[in-house]
Design a protein around this motif. Structure first.
Motif, PDB file in Angstrom:
ATOM      1  N   HIS A  78      22.311  49.684  14.505  1.00 57.53           N
ATOM      2  CA  HIS A  78      22.980  50.407  15.783  1.00 57.53           C
ATOM      3  C   HIS A  78      21.951  51.566  16.142  1.00 57.53           C
ATOM      4  O   HIS A  78      20.865  51.596  15.542  1.00 57.53           O
ATOM      5  CB  HIS A  78      24.047  51.345  15.243  1.00 57.53           C
ATOM      6  CG  HIS A  78      25.108  50.390  14.195  1.00 57.53           C
ATOM      7  ND1 HIS A  78      26.030  49.816  14.944  1.00 57.53           N
ATOM      8  CD2 HIS A  78      25.252  50.048  13.060  1.00 57.53           C
ATOM      9  CE1 HIS A  78      26.872  49.189  14.222  1.00 57.53           C
ATOM     10  NE2 HIS A  78      26.393  49.130  13.025  1.00 57.53           N
ATOM     11  N   CYS A 111      26.733  54.299  20.803  1.00 57.68           N
ATOM     12  CA  CYS A 111      25.688  53.427  20.129  1.00 57.68           C
ATOM     13  C   CYS A 111      25.063  52.561  21.161  1.00 57.68           C
ATOM     14  O   CYS A 111      25.766  52.070  22.195  1.00 57.68           O
ATOM     15  CB  CYS A 111      26.754  52.229  19.251  1.00 57.68           C
ATOM     16  SG  CYS A 111      25.571  51.384  18.417  1.00 57.68           S
ATOM     17  N   GLU A 143      22.918  50.092  20.652  1.00 55.34           N
ATOM     18  CA  GLU A 143      22.227  48.900  20.484  1.00 55.34           C
ATOM     19  C   GLU A 143      23.557  48.074  20.309  1.00 55.34           C
ATOM     20  O   GLU A 143      24.664  47.967  19.322  1.00 55.34           O
ATOM     21  CB  GLU A 143      21.606  48.923  18.979  1.00 55.34           C
ATOM     22  CG  GLU A 143      21.068  47.851  18.552  1.00 55.34           C
ATOM     23  CD  GLU A 143      19.555  47.472  19.318  1.00 55.34           C
ATOM     24  OE1 GLU A 143      18.669  48.340  19.222  1.00 55.34           O
ATOM     25  OE2 GLU A 143      19.387  46.454  19.774  1.00 55.34           O
ATOM     26  N   CYS A 151      26.120  45.893  19.030  1.00 55.87           N
ATOM     27  CA  CYS A 151      26.304  45.462  17.418  1.00 55.87           C
ATOM     28  C   CYS A 151      27.498  44.942  16.988  1.00 55.87           C
ATOM     29  O   CYS A 151      28.196  45.068  16.109  1.00 55.87           O
ATOM     30  CB  CYS A 151      26.435  47.049  16.714  1.00 55.87           C
ATOM     31  SG  CYS A 151      27.703  48.086  17.305  1.00 55.87           S
ATOM     32  N   HIS A 189      31.143  47.420  19.825  1.00 60.09           N
ATOM     33  CA  HIS A 189      30.119  48.143  20.167  1.00 60.09           C
ATOM     34  C   HIS A 189      30.368  49.210  21.382  1.00 60.09           C
ATOM     35  O   HIS A 189      30.107  50.358  21.045  1.00 60.09           O
ATOM     36  CB  HIS A 189      29.119  47.181  20.845  1.00 60.09           C
ATOM     37  CG  HIS A 189      27.992  47.765  21.472  1.00 60.09           C
ATOM     38  ND1 HIS A 189      27.001  48.778  20.815  1.00 60.09           N
ATOM     39  CD2 HIS A 189      27.776  48.084  22.725  1.00 60.09           C
ATOM     40  CE1 HIS A 189      26.184  49.242  21.728  1.00 60.09           C
ATOM     41  NE2 HIS A 189      26.557  48.840  22.818  1.00 60.09           N
ATOM     42  N   MET A 229      32.060  52.428  20.173  1.00 60.20           N
ATOM     43  CA  MET A 229      31.395  52.863  19.015  1.00 60.20           C
ATOM     44  C   MET A 229      30.844  54.205  19.512  1.00 60.20           C
ATOM     45  O   MET A 229      29.893  54.484  19.794  1.00 60.20           O
ATOM     46  CB  MET A 229      30.164  52.049  18.377  1.00 60.20           C
ATOM     47  CG  MET A 229      30.042  52.605  17.103  1.00 60.20           C
ATOM     48  SD  MET A 229      28.925  51.617  16.279  1.00 60.20           S
ATOM     49  CE  MET A 229      28.107  52.517  14.937  1.00 60.20           C
TER      50      MET A 229
HETATM   51 CU    CU Z   1      26.664  50.140  16.815  1.00 58.21          CU
END
Ligand code: CU
Ligand code: HEC
Length: 313
Positions: free
Chosen positions: A145, A180, A182, A184, A188, A191
């Motif tokens: 992340h 976040c 990245e 994921c 995502h 997040m």
């Molecule tokens: Cu993430």
């Protein structure tokens, strides 16, 4: 320049954000200057050396030492300035001062978990006092992340199996959004988290009583929230099925058989003791693996969990 900043960049929540933006705007200005200069020269040369009638081509010039030195040395000086400035800001951004408040961050699909030095845990939100440096020690439980707070201008990967760290000195009271950064998995884009920068006084109040939303929430509702966020749900089901711990279904008000052969009535005192001193009485056929929540729950939160257990009939 300020109007341009406000279009290009998010609000500044730290002194570092201001440093970062000055540097960024310097590079933007430099780039814009050379873009205009080179475009203007291209246009000018196209016009100046256009073919006119049947006149022969201009004589070819193979090189010009003075010009070549100028166009090598000036860019060299400019990139060295960018390097030194960038290095200075980078070191500032990534070395935390020793007296920082340290918060542990655990990322997992798709939540942010935080733990304060005094053991208090939160999910998807932290409160920090204004004017005090905060250091984040981060790790992931699954995939990579990335912890990104645009208004602080900080971002770093959060990786399973190792610690990465990040720090900031909050200087603008209020709410800052954590992303976040990245990709994921499915959740995502959800997040997200909040960083609340409070006055010293408000921060202490929050430490003692919790945030305004949970402070006014009915006990059983708060209990349901804590059952998930404090991880009770990993060991205790609500439907009677057995996990690592006994289900909460039908516990309250009934006799519980203990591992030493005695029985005990599951009343408020028993539930309270089970949460704060789980080793005191072990339920028969279970192991005493429950961690103590002593010091990890506020008084009202213990009451809320008792209410919640009471409701599971
Ligand atoms: Cu993430
Ligand atoms: C790591 C697993 C684990 C977690 C997490 C956990 N417990 Fe437990 N819990 C157990 C086990 C195992 C027992 C039974 C053994 C014992 O009595 O200590 C138990 C017993 C209990 C009991 C007594 C139940 C009964 O049937 O008599 C209560 C109440 C309780 N836990 C509440 C909680 C609450 C509230 C939380 C969250 C704040 C929590 N537990 C988190 C494992 C866990």
């Amino acid at each position: 320049m300020n109007w341009l900043k406000s279009i290009l960049l998010p609000a500044q929540g730290t002194a570092y954000a201001a440093e970062h933006d000055t540097f960024f705007m310097f590079i933007v200005a430099l780039t814009a200057f050379f873009f205009l200069l080179i475009t203007a020269l291209v246009v000018f040369f196209v016009w100046r050396y256009r073919r006119r009638g049947d006149s022969p081509a201009e004589s070819q010039v193979t090189h010009n030492t003075r010009l070549e030195i100028v166009w090598s040395v000036i860019p060299l000086i400019l990139v060295m300035i960018i390097f030194a400035w960038g290095f200075h800001d980078y070191m500032n951004a990534y070395t935390a001062p020793g007296d920082a408040l340290e918060i542990q961050v655990t990322a997992k699909q798709w939540i942010w978990q935080f733990e304060y030095p005094d053991g208090m845990r939160t999910v998807n939100e932290i409160h920090v006092p204004i004017g005090r440096p905060v250091r984040l020690v981060m790790s992931s439980e699954d995939v990579i992340h990335s912890f990104f707070v645009p208004s602080f201008r900080i971002k770093k990967d959060v990786v399973p199996g190792m610690y990465t760290d990040l720090w900031f000195l909050p200087e603008a009271e209020g709410e800052h959004t954590l992303f976040c950064a990245e990709y994921c998995g499915r959740g995502h884009s959800d997040m997200l988290g909040k960083i609340y920068v409070d006055s010293e006084e408000k921060f202490r109040e929050w430490q003692e009583l919790g945030d305004e939303r949970t402070r006014t929430m009915p006990l059983a509702e708060l209990g349901a929230l804590l059952y998930e966020s404090r991880g009770c749900s990993t060991c205790h089901s609500l439907d009677g099925s057995r996990r690592d711990g006994p289900s909460f279904k039908g516990v309250f008000g009934h006799e519980v058989k203990l591992s030493d052969g005695t029985t005990v009535l599951a009343d408020e005192n028993y539930i309270r003791e089970s949460i704060l001193e789980p080793q005191a009485k072990i339920v028969s056929s279970f192991e005493g693996i429950m961690p103590t929540f002593q010091g990890l729950l506020r008084e009202r939160e213990v009451k809320a969990l008792i209410e919640f257990v009471k409701e599971q009939q």
